[in-house]
Design a protein around this motif. Structure first.
Motif, PDB file in Angstrom:
ATOM      1  N   LEU A 185       0.973  -1.156  -0.133  1.00 15.14           N
ATOM      2  CA  LEU A 185       0.123   0.001   0.128  1.00 15.14           C
ATOM      3  C   LEU A 185       0.970   1.337  -0.078  1.00 15.14           C
ATOM      4  O   LEU A 185       0.574   2.162  -0.840  1.00 15.14           O
ATOM      5  CB  LEU A 185      -1.044   0.211   1.415  1.00 15.14           C
ATOM      6  N   GLY A 186       1.904   1.277   0.959  1.00 18.41           N
ATOM      7  CA  GLY A 186       2.772   2.512   0.716  1.00 18.41           C
ATOM      8  C   GLY A 186       3.464   2.627  -0.387  1.00 18.41           C
ATOM      9  O   GLY A 186       3.704   3.749  -0.918  1.00 18.41           O
ATOM     10  N   ILE A 187       3.818   1.780  -1.097  1.00 16.66           N
ATOM     11  CA  ILE A 187       4.611   1.686  -2.394  1.00 16.66           C
ATOM     12  C   ILE A 187       3.778   2.277  -3.386  1.00 16.66           C
ATOM     13  O   ILE A 187       3.988   3.163  -4.180  1.00 16.66           O
ATOM     14  CB  ILE A 187       5.234   0.334  -2.521  1.00 16.66           C
ATOM     15  N   GLY A 188       2.431   1.859  -3.318  1.00 16.23           N
ATOM     16  CA  GLY A 188       1.395   2.254  -4.459  1.00 16.23           C
ATOM     17  C   GLY A 188       1.140   3.632  -4.174  1.00 16.23           C
ATOM     18  O   GLY A 188       1.149   4.439  -4.878  1.00 16.23           O
ATOM     19  N   LEU A 189       0.899   3.980  -2.939  1.00 18.26           N
ATOM     20  CA  LEU A 189       0.202   5.560  -2.729  1.00 18.26           C
ATOM     21  C   LEU A 189       1.758   6.530  -2.804  1.00 18.26           C
ATOM     22  O   LEU A 189       1.566   7.286  -3.689  1.00 18.26           O
ATOM     23  CB  LEU A 189      -0.135   5.672  -1.382  1.00 18.26           C
ATOM     24  N   GLY A 190       2.786   5.984  -2.210  1.00 18.43           N
ATOM     25  CA  GLY A 190       4.002   6.915  -2.717  1.00 18.43           C
ATOM     26  C   GLY A 190       4.412   7.217  -4.102  1.00 18.43           C
ATOM     27  O   GLY A 190       4.983   8.070  -4.645  1.00 18.43           O
ATOM     28  N   LEU A 191       4.522   6.030  -5.010  1.00 20.10           N
ATOM     29  CA  LEU A 191       4.990   5.958  -6.254  1.00 20.10           C
ATOM     30  C   LEU A 191       3.801   6.783  -6.909  1.00 20.10           C
ATOM     31  O   LEU A 191       4.263   7.361  -7.880  1.00 20.10           O
ATOM     32  CB  LEU A 191       5.010   4.524  -6.714  1.00 20.10           C
ATOM     33  N   GLY A 192       2.545   6.608  -6.976  1.00 15.65           N
ATOM     34  CA  GLY A 192       1.773   7.225  -7.506  1.00 15.65           C
ATOM     35  C   GLY A 192       1.861   8.720  -7.415  1.00 15.65           C
ATOM     36  O   GLY A 192       1.772   9.698  -8.187  1.00 15.65           O
ATOM     37  N   GLY A 193       2.047   9.226  -6.059  1.00 13.41           N
ATOM     38  CA  GLY A 193       2.024  10.594  -5.857  1.00 13.41           C
ATOM     39  C   GLY A 193       3.074  11.187  -6.378  1.00 13.41           C
ATOM     40  O   GLY A 193       3.309  12.311  -6.815  1.00 13.41           O
ATOM     41  N   PHE A 194       4.306  10.402  -6.320  1.00 10.76           N
ATOM     42  CA  PHE A 194       5.757  10.910  -6.934  1.00 10.76           C
ATOM     43  C   PHE A 194       5.520  11.132  -8.336  1.00 10.76           C
ATOM     44  O   PHE A 194       5.748  12.048  -9.124  1.00 10.76           O
ATOM     45  CB  PHE A 194       6.722   9.893  -6.628  1.00 10.76           C
TER      46      PHE A 194
ATOM     47  N   ALA B 122      -3.454  11.052 -12.529  1.00  7.86           N
ATOM     48  CA  ALA B 122      -4.193  10.890 -11.262  1.00  7.86           C
ATOM     49  C   ALA B 122      -5.281  10.406 -11.311  1.00  7.86           C
ATOM     50  O   ALA B 122      -5.566   9.578 -10.593  1.00  7.86           O
ATOM     51  CB  ALA B 122      -4.159  12.089 -10.547  1.00  7.86           C
ATOM     52  N   PHE B 123      -6.139  10.692 -12.170  1.00  7.50           N
ATOM     53  CA  PHE B 123      -7.236  10.291 -12.607  1.00  7.50           C
ATOM     54  C   PHE B 123      -7.494   9.009 -12.669  1.00  7.50           C
ATOM     55  O   PHE B 123      -8.150   7.811 -12.282  1.00  7.50           O
ATOM     56  CB  PHE B 123      -8.186  11.032 -13.338  1.00  7.50           C
ATOM     57  N   THR B 124      -6.595   8.486 -13.528  1.00  8.04           N
ATOM     58  CA  THR B 124      -6.094   7.182 -14.090  1.00  8.04           C
ATOM     59  C   THR B 124      -5.803   6.078 -13.136  1.00  8.04           C
ATOM     60  O   THR B 124      -6.490   5.055 -13.057  1.00  8.04           O
ATOM     61  CB  THR B 124      -5.210   6.943 -15.231  1.00  8.04           C
ATOM     62  N   ILE B 125      -4.854   6.546 -12.232  1.00  8.05           N
ATOM     63  CA  ILE B 125      -4.587   5.686 -11.198  1.00  8.05           C
ATOM     64  C   ILE B 125      -6.045   5.458  -9.931  1.00  8.05           C
ATOM     65  O   ILE B 125      -6.166   4.386  -9.723  1.00  8.05           O
ATOM     66  CB  ILE B 125      -3.541   6.370 -10.294  1.00  8.05           C
TER      67      ILE B 125
END
Length: 306
Positions: free
Chosen positions: A99-108, A126-129
């Motif tokens: 979960l942390g990897i997904g959220l962090g990588l997405g924001g980055f 961001a909308f696609t993610i």
């Protein structure tokens, strides 16, 4: 698309390959390629270095979506032969870490895409993610047999994002690239579902083959195959089309129609081996189908966009 097998260390702890597998690299490769084509064929030139960065950040956004998908689906992944060796159900990566990897990588990825290209493209990413991780993974996949149809939009957005990176907006061409991938997704995944039906049934996923049966899935595959033809040919009539693309589109759509018709004519009275051979053949053809169209767009452009 299935994911590459993970690689584990001798101690049973997660290795580098497991973290790569968490990002669904095969799915990411489709994201990278279609996004790159969308960016390349756009009418506005983009600095090569910034273009490379933009495609890289779109890829990282796709990887973030994959990690969030695996985090949420770890329970059903453990029940399916095709997915039970993924890093989370195999116990190699902790759910909180995924979960942390997904959220962090997405924001980055979103932040850096905004800086490298423009904030319209970053917002689109961001909308696609969000669409893939929340709308498809958390809502549609377990609630409706139309999960692949509606959720397929997430996989169809990358060429639009690539186009937006170069132009800051959209147009007819990226919308048709979106439509090509969108209408391709149901026959691609339903063909897979035909020969892995027990997996989805065991996991309680309401795939069309489970809820409505194989004959309904075969009819829907052929219906979407018919819908693909005018979209694919229509793309060839836009500013990014031409004789190279149209030649490829005509050949590939003729093959795809033939394959869809052969799937439609199959019955459950046939031997499982014969059915699965046809279904696997159509599934493999669907992989070549999408790749060939986007490659043809790339060739048609003459690599002269910059």
């Amino acid at each position: 698309m299935s994911d590459v097998p993970h690689s584990t260390s001798a101690t049973g702890e997660a290795g580098f390959g497991d973290y790569v597998a968490l990002l669904k690299p095969r799915v990411m490769s489709l994201v990278v390629f279609t996004a790159f084509v969308g960016l390349w064929v756009a009418p506005v030139p983009m600095n090569p270095f910034l273009a490379f960065c933009a495609v890289l950040f779109i890829a990282l956004g796709g990887g973030a979506s994959g990690a969030l998908n695996m985090w949420y689906e770890r329970d059903i992944d453990a029940l399916m032969r095709r997915t039970r060796n993924r890093p989370l159900p195999a116990g190699l990566i902790e759910p909180d870490a995924a979960l942390g990897i997904g959220l962090g990588l997405g924001g980055f990825a979103v932040m850096l895409l905004g800086l490298a290209a423009n904030w319209f493209a970053a917002g689109f990413l961001a909308f696609t993610i969000f669409f893939y991780a929340v709308v498809y993974t958390m809502w549609l996949k377990r609630s409706t047999p139309q999960n692949i149809v509606i959720g397929g939009a997430a996989g169809a957005f990358p060429p639009m994002i690539g186009w937006a990176c170069a132009t800051g907006g959209l147009g007819v061409e990226p919308l048709l690239m979106f439509a090509l991938t969108f209408f391709w997704t149901p026959p691609h995944f339903w063909a897979l579902a035909l020969f892995v039906k027990d997996d989805y049934s065991n996991a309680g996923v309401p795939m069309l083959t489970v809820t409505h049966g194989r004959p309904a899935a075969r009819r829907q595959i052929f219906a979407y195959t018919l819908l693909l033809v005018p979209v694919a040919l229509g793309l060839g009539l836009t500013s990014i089309g031409g004789p190279v693309y149209m030649t490829v589109a005509i050949v590939m759509n003729a093959l795809f129609l033939r394959g869809g018709w052969q799937i439609l004519r199959r019955t459950d009275a046939e031997s499982e081996a014969d059915r699965h051979a046809a279904e696997r053949g159509f599934f493999k053809l669907s992989l070549y189908y999408l790749f060939a169209h986007f490659l043809a767009l790339l060739v048609q452009s003459g690599f002269g966009g910059w």
